[in-house]
Design a protein around this motif. Sequence first.
Motif, PDB file in Angstrom:
ATOM      1  N   GLN A   6       0.829  -1.205   0.000  1.00  0.00           N
ATOM      2  CA  GLN A   6       0.000   0.000   0.000  1.00  0.00           C
ATOM      3  C   GLN A   6       0.864   1.256   0.000  1.00  0.00           C
ATOM      4  O   GLN A   6       0.584   2.223  -0.716  1.00  0.00           O
ATOM      5  CB  GLN A   6      -0.925  -0.010   1.217  1.00  0.00           C
ATOM      6  N   GLN A   7       1.928   1.249   0.801  1.00  0.00           N
ATOM      7  CA  GLN A   7       2.817   2.406   0.863  1.00  0.00           C
ATOM      8  C   GLN A   7       3.549   2.622  -0.460  1.00  0.00           C
ATOM      9  O   GLN A   7       3.769   3.766  -0.877  1.00  0.00           O
ATOM     10  CB  GLN A   7       3.829   2.221   1.998  1.00  0.00           C
ATOM     11  N   GLU A  10       1.213   4.314  -2.814  1.00  0.00           N
ATOM     12  CA  GLU A  10       1.069   5.727  -2.432  1.00  0.00           C
ATOM     13  C   GLU A  10       2.291   6.539  -2.835  1.00  0.00           C
ATOM     14  O   GLU A  10       2.162   7.646  -3.372  1.00  0.00           O
ATOM     15  CB  GLU A  10       0.853   5.832  -0.919  1.00  0.00           C
ATOM     16  N   ARG A  11       3.477   6.000  -2.593  1.00  0.00           N
ATOM     17  CA  ARG A  11       4.705   6.744  -2.883  1.00  0.00           C
ATOM     18  C   ARG A  11       4.854   7.034  -4.370  1.00  0.00           C
ATOM     19  O   ARG A  11       5.367   8.082  -4.759  1.00  0.00           O
ATOM     20  CB  ARG A  11       5.943   5.970  -2.387  1.00  0.00           C
ATOM     21  N   GLY A  15      -3.512   6.896  -7.040  1.00  0.00           N
ATOM     22  CA  GLY A  15      -4.601   7.217  -6.126  1.00  0.00           C
ATOM     23  C   GLY A  15      -4.689   8.698  -5.796  1.00  0.00           C
ATOM     24  O   GLY A  15      -5.577   9.117  -5.045  1.00  0.00           O
ATOM     25  N   THR A  16      -3.783   9.517  -6.351  1.00  0.00           N
ATOM     26  CA  THR A  16      -3.826  10.961  -6.135  1.00  0.00           C
ATOM     27  C   THR A  16      -3.686  11.684  -7.465  1.00  0.00           C
ATOM     28  O   THR A  16      -2.999  11.205  -8.369  1.00  0.00           O
ATOM     29  CB  THR A  16      -2.688  11.427  -5.205  1.00  0.00           C
ATOM     30  N   VAL A  30      -7.878   3.091  -6.409  1.00  0.00           N
ATOM     31  CA  VAL A  30      -7.016   2.230  -5.592  1.00  0.00           C
ATOM     32  C   VAL A  30      -7.869   1.631  -4.486  1.00  0.00           C
ATOM     33  O   VAL A  30      -8.618   2.359  -3.823  1.00  0.00           O
ATOM     34  CB  VAL A  30      -5.835   3.018  -4.979  1.00  0.00           C
ATOM     35  N   GLN A  56      -0.581   9.619 -14.493  1.00  0.00           N
ATOM     36  CA  GLN A  56      -0.051   8.973 -13.290  1.00  0.00           C
ATOM     37  C   GLN A  56       1.026   7.964 -13.653  1.00  0.00           C
ATOM     38  O   GLN A  56       2.044   7.854 -12.957  1.00  0.00           O
ATOM     39  CB  GLN A  56      -1.177   8.281 -12.518  1.00  0.00           C
TER      40      GLN A  56
END
Length: 221
Positions: A6-7, A10-11, A15-16, A30, A56
């Motif tokens: 998950q990290q 994110e890194r 998802g952003t 995500v 992305q």
Amino acid sequence: DHRQMQQAVERFGFGTRTRCGIPGETAGIVTPPQQWTDYTQVSVAMGHEIAVTPLQMVRAFSVFCTDGRLPTLKILSPGTEHVSVEHRVIDSTIARMTRDTMRSVMTEGTGRASQSDYYQLFGKSGTAQLPIAEGGGYHEDRYVSSFIAGAPLETPRLVALCAIEDPDKRIGQYYGGRVAGPVVRDVLDQSLSYMGVPPDVEGVETMPRLAGSSPVDDKRR
């Protein structure tokens, strides 16, 4: 360890929103941590249970071009080259090792049909099952064929991505390396040549220019 995966997601910025300036940009999809299962752990690694935008993907791939740092995407005006970074994603040694591995994709793997005669591309093909619009799941015989690559190998200047949804079966191919790869190669070849970036393939000194094109002024490179 679910949290480790998950990290990593994110890194790399999945998802952003990239906040590059395009109105209506989506954050992608995500699976939330509270819904993450052992099945999700395997699915995400192969591209299921996650949906990302082309921007992305380009931003995440650029980590391997910037010594392991996630760049901030912006729509730049001509002559603007400064690129800021958001945070470090991976160690610079790992970034370079991955870049070298993706070079072998071009020379020994699924990108062999998309090699450039002028630049040492490093890239990755994608052949994903097309999601079923209604009812969930994936088609068994329909695909999204994609290819992403950067160049030159030692000092990357550009990243290009091509994704072709549901390629025509009549062409007899649907693998990303054969359908989308040649498009990426041609875009990188012509763009790098236009920018005045010298070829880095051994024994090649110059690349023929397209009619009417010219290199970007040195002050803007």
